[in-house]
Every structure is written in C-alpha cells, then in structure tokens.
Design a protein around this motif. Sequence first.
Motif, PDB file in Angstrom:
ATOM      1  N   THR A  47      44.138  13.991  73.755  1.00  0.00           N
ATOM      2  CA  THR A  47      44.861  13.381  72.460  1.00  0.00           C
ATOM      3  C   THR A  47      43.564  13.077  71.712  1.00  0.00           C
ATOM      4  O   THR A  47      43.709  13.286  70.354  1.00  0.00           O
ATOM      5  CB  THR A  47      45.441  12.252  72.884  1.00  0.00           C
ATOM      6  OG1 THR A  47      46.508  12.257  73.557  1.00  0.00           O
ATOM      7  CG2 THR A  47      45.963  11.230  71.476  1.00  0.00           C
ATOM      8  N   LEU A  56      41.674  13.547  61.884  1.00  0.00           N
ATOM      9  CA  LEU A  56      41.564  11.939  61.833  1.00  0.00           C
ATOM     10  C   LEU A  56      40.545  11.409  62.534  1.00  0.00           C
ATOM     11  O   LEU A  56      40.415  10.079  62.683  1.00  0.00           O
ATOM     12  CB  LEU A  56      43.095  11.779  62.895  1.00  0.00           C
ATOM     13  CG  LEU A  56      44.270  12.306  62.262  1.00  0.00           C
ATOM     14  CD1 LEU A  56      45.510  12.054  63.010  1.00  0.00           C
ATOM     15  CD2 LEU A  56      44.828  11.538  60.925  1.00  0.00           C
ATOM     16  N   ARG A  83      43.732  17.319  54.920  1.00  0.00           N
ATOM     17  CA  ARG A  83      44.812  17.398  55.814  1.00  0.00           C
ATOM     18  C   ARG A  83      46.092  17.712  55.242  1.00  0.00           C
ATOM     19  O   ARG A  83      47.202  18.240  55.751  1.00  0.00           O
ATOM     20  CB  ARG A  83      45.044  15.898  56.576  1.00  0.00           C
ATOM     21  CG  ARG A  83      43.866  15.563  57.462  1.00  0.00           C
ATOM     22  CD  ARG A  83      44.641  14.558  58.362  1.00  0.00           C
ATOM     23  NE  ARG A  83      44.550  13.298  57.790  1.00  0.00           N
ATOM     24  CZ  ARG A  83      43.741  12.273  57.388  1.00  0.00           C
ATOM     25  NH1 ARG A  83      42.527  12.509  58.021  1.00  0.00           N
ATOM     26  NH2 ARG A  83      44.033  11.512  56.836  1.00  0.00           N
ATOM     27  N   PHE A  91      54.246  14.259  65.052  1.00  0.00           N
ATOM     28  CA  PHE A  91      54.078  13.267  66.142  1.00  0.00           C
ATOM     29  C   PHE A  91      55.013  12.865  67.162  1.00  0.00           C
ATOM     30  O   PHE A  91      56.067  13.331  66.954  1.00  0.00           O
ATOM     31  CB  PHE A  91      53.531  11.940  65.378  1.00  0.00           C
ATOM     32  CG  PHE A  91      52.648  12.113  64.128  1.00  0.00           C
ATOM     33  CD1 PHE A  91      51.127  12.373  64.676  1.00  0.00           C
ATOM     34  CD2 PHE A  91      53.140  12.196  62.986  1.00  0.00           C
ATOM     35  CE1 PHE A  91      50.332  12.685  63.656  1.00  0.00           C
ATOM     36  CE2 PHE A  91      52.256  12.642  61.947  1.00  0.00           C
ATOM     37  CZ  PHE A  91      50.780  12.840  62.162  1.00  0.00           C
ATOM     38  N   ASN A  94      57.587   7.784  65.174  1.00  0.00           N
ATOM     39  CA  ASN A  94      57.191   7.242  63.835  1.00  0.00           C
ATOM     40  C   ASN A  94      57.107   8.597  62.817  1.00  0.00           C
ATOM     41  O   ASN A  94      56.097   8.652  62.138  1.00  0.00           O
ATOM     42  CB  ASN A  94      55.998   6.553  63.829  1.00  0.00           C
ATOM     43  CG  ASN A  94      56.177   5.326  64.859  1.00  0.00           C
ATOM     44  OD1 ASN A  94      57.044   4.790  64.963  1.00  0.00           O
ATOM     45  ND2 ASN A  94      54.931   5.184  65.547  1.00  0.00           N
TER      46      ASN A  94
ATOM     47  N   ALA B 291      53.055   1.667  61.202  1.00  0.00           N
ATOM     48  CA  ALA B 291      53.097   3.045  61.742  1.00  0.00           C
ATOM     49  C   ALA B 291      53.381   4.155  60.723  1.00  0.00           C
ATOM     50  O   ALA B 291      52.774   5.250  60.484  1.00  0.00           O
ATOM     51  CB  ALA B 291      54.172   3.140  62.816  1.00  0.00           C
ATOM     52  N   MET B 295      51.445   7.201  59.378  1.00  0.00           N
ATOM     53  CA  MET B 295      51.892   8.554  59.549  1.00  0.00           C
ATOM     54  C   MET B 295      51.545   9.207  58.133  1.00  0.00           C
ATOM     55  O   MET B 295      51.218  10.351  58.073  1.00  0.00           O
ATOM     56  CB  MET B 295      53.259   8.600  60.015  1.00  0.00           C
ATOM     57  CG  MET B 295      53.923   9.765  59.684  1.00  0.00           C
ATOM     58  SD  MET B 295      54.670  10.165  58.315  1.00  0.00           S
ATOM     59  CE  MET B 295      55.853   9.209  57.993  1.00  0.00           C
ATOM     60  N   ALA B 298      48.190  10.103  57.766  1.00  0.00           N
ATOM     61  CA  ALA B 298      47.792  11.412  58.374  1.00  0.00           C
ATOM     62  C   ALA B 298      48.016  12.553  57.900  1.00  0.00           C
ATOM     63  O   ALA B 298      47.436  13.604  57.909  1.00  0.00           O
ATOM     64  CB  ALA B 298      48.341  10.989  59.859  1.00  0.00           C
ATOM     65  N   PRO B 376      44.946   5.541  60.487  1.00  0.00           N
ATOM     66  CA  PRO B 376      46.328   6.554  60.769  1.00  0.00           C
ATOM     67  C   PRO B 376      46.284   6.726  62.380  1.00  0.00           C
ATOM     68  O   PRO B 376      47.271   6.625  63.022  1.00  0.00           O
ATOM     69  CB  PRO B 376      46.058   7.949  60.215  1.00  0.00           C
ATOM     70  CG  PRO B 376      44.613   7.592  59.337  1.00  0.00           C
ATOM     71  CD  PRO B 376      44.410   6.138  59.417  1.00  0.00           C
ATOM     72  N   LEU B 377      45.162   6.770  62.877  1.00  0.00           N
ATOM     73  CA  LEU B 377      44.880   7.010  64.376  1.00  0.00           C
ATOM     74  C   LEU B 377      45.533   5.808  65.051  1.00  0.00           C
ATOM     75  O   LEU B 377      46.052   5.944  66.090  1.00  0.00           O
ATOM     76  CB  LEU B 377      43.592   7.369  64.909  1.00  0.00           C
ATOM     77  CG  LEU B 377      43.112   8.229  65.668  1.00  0.00           C
ATOM     78  CD1 LEU B 377      43.921   9.504  65.584  1.00  0.00           C
ATOM     79  CD2 LEU B 377      41.568   8.115  65.962  1.00  0.00           C
ATOM     80  N   ALA B 379      47.430   3.521  64.017  1.00  0.00           N
ATOM     81  CA  ALA B 379      48.864   3.105  63.593  1.00  0.00           C
ATOM     82  C   ALA B 379      49.826   3.992  64.528  1.00  0.00           C
ATOM     83  O   ALA B 379      50.825   3.931  64.841  1.00  0.00           O
ATOM     84  CB  ALA B 379      49.121   3.317  62.086  1.00  0.00           C
ATOM     85  N   LEU B 380      49.199   5.272  64.873  1.00  0.00           N
ATOM     86  CA  LEU B 380      50.135   6.348  65.425  1.00  0.00           C
ATOM     87  C   LEU B 380      49.947   6.329  66.872  1.00  0.00           C
ATOM     88  O   LEU B 380      50.391   7.051  67.799  1.00  0.00           O
ATOM     89  CB  LEU B 380      49.596   7.808  64.933  1.00  0.00           C
ATOM     90  CG  LEU B 380      49.915   7.951  63.347  1.00  0.00           C
ATOM     91  CD1 LEU B 380      49.413   9.294  63.191  1.00  0.00           C
ATOM     92  CD2 LEU B 380      51.464   8.345  63.401  1.00  0.00           C
ATOM     93  N   MET B 382      47.169   6.812  68.673  1.00  0.00           N
ATOM     94  CA  MET B 382      46.395   7.760  69.175  1.00  0.00           C
ATOM     95  C   MET B 382      44.855   7.260  69.510  1.00  0.00           C
ATOM     96  O   MET B 382      44.221   8.125  69.846  1.00  0.00           O
ATOM     97  CB  MET B 382      46.425   9.079  68.227  1.00  0.00           C
ATOM     98  CG  MET B 382      47.705   9.775  68.113  1.00  0.00           C
ATOM     99  SD  MET B 382      47.744  10.847  66.757  1.00  0.00           S
ATOM    100  CE  MET B 382      46.738  12.306  67.617  1.00  0.00           C
ATOM    101  N   GLN B 384      41.723   5.355  71.022  1.00  0.00           N
ATOM    102  CA  GLN B 384      41.473   4.940  72.453  1.00  0.00           C
ATOM    103  C   GLN B 384      41.213   3.670  72.254  1.00  0.00           C
ATOM    104  O   GLN B 384      40.643   3.066  71.616  1.00  0.00           O
ATOM    105  CB  GLN B 384      39.987   5.768  72.701  1.00  0.00           C
ATOM    106  CG  GLN B 384      40.362   7.288  72.734  1.00  0.00           C
ATOM    107  CD  GLN B 384      41.348   7.594  74.023  1.00  0.00           C
ATOM    108  OE1 GLN B 384      40.951   7.404  75.221  1.00  0.00           O
ATOM    109  NE2 GLN B 384      42.210   8.281  73.880  1.00  0.00           N
TER     110      GLN B 384
END
Lengths: 265, 384
Positions: A47, A56, A83, A91, A94, B291, B295, B298, B376-377, B379-380, B382, B384
């Motif tokens: 990921t 991102l 982007r 995704f 969402n 979220a 998106m 993103a 964005p990361l 919120a989605l 993704m 760590q």
Amino acid sequence: MIALEAINVTKIYGTGVNAVTAVNDVSLSVNRGEFIGLVGPSGSGKTTMLAMLAGLLSPSDGQIMIAGKDIGRMKEGKRTKFRGKYIGFAFQANNLVPFLTAQENVELLLRLNGKYNRQGRQRTLDLLTRLGLGERLRNRPGQLSGGQQQRVAIARALIHEPEVVLADEPTASLDTERAHQVVQTFAELIHEQNRAGVMVTHDLRMCKYTDRVIQMVDGRISRVIADRAEILRLAGAADAMDGHPVPTNGKPVLAGDPIAAVHGI
Amino acid sequence: MSFYLALKEVWRNKGRFLLIAAVVSLITVLVLFIAALSEGLASANREYIEKLNGELIVFQEGVQLSTTASRIGRSRIAELRRVDGVAEVGQVGFASAKLVPASGDGEFDVSLIGIEPGLPGEPAVFEGQQLERSRSNNVIVDEGVIARIGAKVGDTIRLKVTQGTDEEFYDLTVVGLTDRRQYFFQPAVFAPLLTWDKIRPQGADGQPAGELVSNIAVARLTDPSNLEAMADKIEQDVDKVEVVDRQTAWEAIPGYAAQQSTLSTQQFFTFFIGVLVVGGFFQIQTLQKVAQIGMLKAIGLSNWTVGWTAIVQIVTVNAIGVLIGAAGTLALTANFPVTVPIMLTGPTALASVLALLAIGPLGGIVSVFVLLRIEPLRALGMAQ
C-alpha cells in the motif's frame, strides 16, 4: 514503452530508533497496455508502494517516474495537479462523491482537466454503457450496488485518458462474482486503451486478469511471476481455496508468503 | 469547479441546508428585531431633541442634564440672547398629560411640550400653520398623535391634566401637523409656552408667582461650526447654566444609555450565537466528509479548490438564510402598529445584515482550515 517506473525506491517512516522501513530499495516498471497485480501480506509495503506510485506520498529515496517526470520531487500543489491529469484512481471505499450522479462523478475528471465538452460527455456515456451502467447514469452512489459503484469508479479512473491507472483493493467490498466482473472489465479497458495499470489486492484469484504479479514481503519484492500459465495456476489454486489463503505449512499466511501458501512454492 | 461542487451539494441536500438556512434566518429575525427595537426605543426617547432646530441645549447647572430637574427662567433667557454668536433662543418646557379621544375611550399619555412660537423648539409643520400667538389654545400635534386618533387640522383635542388633586380637562385646537417628534416614549403635543404653563400638571399650591420658567432653552447659533467653543462661551457669559449639543442632551435622558447598551449586548450575543451555530453545523459537515475530501484531493482537486468550495457553500447558505430572515423581518415590522417601538431604518438594517452576512465566513473559518489540513492518504485509510 515504459509508462511508470520506480527506481530504487525506499520509504522510511519515523526517525532514529523509531524508524521503520516500509519499502526497501524497490524498483519496478509498468509498460503501456500492461496490467500488474501487486500482492503481499499485510505490512509488506504494497500500500505504501502504491501511495508513492500515486504521488500521494514522497519516497525517502529513489525516483518515481511518470510521463518523464519524477513525481517524488514535485511540490505538493504541482503534484496534485499532476495526479489529476496523469493518474487515474479506484480506491477500495469512499470512491464516489455522494451528491453527484454516476455520470457527474465520471465527468468530474473531465471538468478538472478542462475536457468537459461534447466529446467528453459522449465518451462518458459510452464508457458507462460499456460498463453496464447505461440505465444508471442519473443514479447517485447511494442508489447503486457496491459493484456498480466500483464500475463507476473505474470509468472515472479512465475517462480523462491518464498515463497510469491505480487501484487499491478494488474488490474488497464485492462478492466473488462481482469482483471477477469488475476486475475483468478493468483489465480489458486498460489493455484496450493502452494504459499502465497497477492493482493492489489481497485476493490472489484476481491475478488471473493481470499480466504480471509482483509480490512484496517485508518492504521488498520477493517474487515476480510473468509467465501467463504460472499466473493462471496461481489464480486457480487460490480459487480452489475460495480466495482465502490457508496455512499449509503451519505458518500464518498474512504474516508470511501468500503465493507460497496458496501455490505451494 | 468550486461553484459547481458547492452548489450541487447544496441542491442535492436541500433539506439539510435549508435547515441551517432556516436557523440563520431565525437568528437574522432576532438580530434585526433587537436592532429595530433598539432604534425604536432610542428614537421614541430622543426624537424631539434630535430634530430640534437649534444647535445647543441649555440646562440649569448641576442637574446632570436632566430635563425634568432643570429650570431656566426668563431672565436667564434674556442673558442668553445677549451672548455674541447666539442668533435665537427659545424656551422649552416638558410635561405629561393624557389625551382623551372624542369617543372618550382609550385615552393615552402624551408629552405636552411648551415652546415659544417662531423660536427654536417649535417644530416645522407639514400641514396647517405654525403657532402664532403666545396665549392661544392652538397646538401642533406630531404623527404619533395623528396615527392614534387621526387628528386633522382644525380638530379639537382634549387633554386631561391633574392639577393638585383634581383632574382638569383642556380643549385645544389643532392648527398644525408635524412629523414624529416623540419625547420620552410619548407622542407630542406642542403648545405655546404660556398656554403650556397654564395647563401643565402642578402641585396643590399651584405655580408660584414670578417669572415664566421652562425646563431647557434651545439656542440657534449664527455660526454652528464650532459647537464646543460656543458652549464654553455661553457657560462663561451666563451664570449657572450647562450647555451641550443635542446628542449629549439625548444621551443624558434617564435610562437612554443603559437601555441602548443592554440592547447592544443582546444583539452582540445573538450574533455570537449565530457564529457558533453556523460554525458548528459546517464543522460537523466537514468531519463527515473527511474521506470524501481526501478522495477528491487524491484525484487532483487542489487545496485552493477545496477551500473555495467550502467558502462558496458557507456564504451561499448563510446569505439565503439572512435574506429570508431580513425579508421576513421587513414584512413584519412594516405591519406593526405605530404604538410598538420598532423602527427598522435603512442604515440600521444594512449594518445588521452586513454583520449577519459575516456570520457564515466567521463561523465556517475553522471548518475551512480543517478541510485544508485533510491529508488524502490518511483520509483514504492508506496511511501507515
């Protein structure tokens, strides 16, 4: 022709004793018209890798090249614009703007890229019809099933003709039948439109639609399967296990090597 | 893009946004009503003083500018008229009386104001004629009286006044009509000073013999450009007087300042509540959309676009609420009877509406900052 290239990419979170290397010196490339599956257990770094390929996240070291530009070195504002123009996303959740119809969700990317014209609108209708949503154009996401929503997301990822299309667990919320439909269509469109596609997935059955499978373990590429017969065997073995890798050697699969667990290699 | 997204969301979620617009419109009604009440009460208190045709008001010294406590006699008026730079001086006396309508029912309080015909203090009439003779039973009435009893030029009005312990009635002829000149919340009846002195309420012993005493004097100056210097000069030249401009005089009316500050405080707190309500609404909205915003960022929406979308939405919804509320308040206030002290003047309404239009941006500023900070990361899911 290479559309996306990662060169010696490393991502380290934190500093000093708290530093964690999520991706360690990974290099990969994806050609136009190629669709690859990025698999691996949780915590393998797939990921994080996808987030860097998507612009991102900036790599700690190495380069991410799309359309001849190193997106890892771009400033945030420029990267956001990049982007919108060069990358398409789907995704796992969402995915759609809830107050826009299916058609408007797809057209959002045309508006963003200054391509909202008669041809753009016609392309949207054609694509959504191709994806079996011709009767659902004016439905909002809340009025669509999970599979239909994911197909709208796929249309949105492709409508602005990006260089690269990325998908993060696009089948996570779908049943098996819908998952196959969605990924198969996704793969077909990537091949037809000559885009470079990368899909992160836990479900090894979906690998049968890809041209190459790259497995990551502990932040590194542990295995690459490019042989078509080998890929189909892997997917078939996963299918026999109903998609859920089970431990065959006593080791918990999510912490180990899913391909080995499923495939017996 | 910002307008497209902002207005689409509002249109597709009409119920939710109408709800907050309705709350804003109610706050608008409340703020405008308080503003109108404040203006109405202030006006009812000060109207006559504010519209006086003289620049300076002369009080007896040491009465804290109280019109009821102040006494200015004829001899002092003569001294005032001799001051260089004073063009004219008129005596003005205040009293209360009850006006008894011809039907005999529904008598109401009026300010009975004694003035010197042709001198400062006498209001200009828009119909009929000015007062001419000092001892006549002619009066001028203001619009407050006209609105209540429909008085016309030539009508006779009856005033009820308590003299000592007895009620006495005086019939007076209306010779002129003037605009609103309320004083101390009561519509006004203007009589010649000598007539006023005769009919005004007095104690059991009646008026002591001696010079004609009024409460204040109104001075018109030959050069009204430097009021302060002229007031000082008058105070130096004439003993035992305190001279102020009209605004200082009306601000000294008992209760005026306290009333205005109370209403201003209420207005401020209503406004503040509005900011919190609007801010709270948009903050909750923002938190629900983390979220979705992640998106959008993103897939290529810039922070600028996301921020503008939020601002356009906040301003639009707030403006709709303010306009509905303002229109409703204007319609309501236009239909209030003249006896209710509600007065929504153009500048007051405009100032309040402008302040209310700022409620949205002020309240929503926190949510805009939250939107800008969404990664964005994260919120989605993704990150760590």
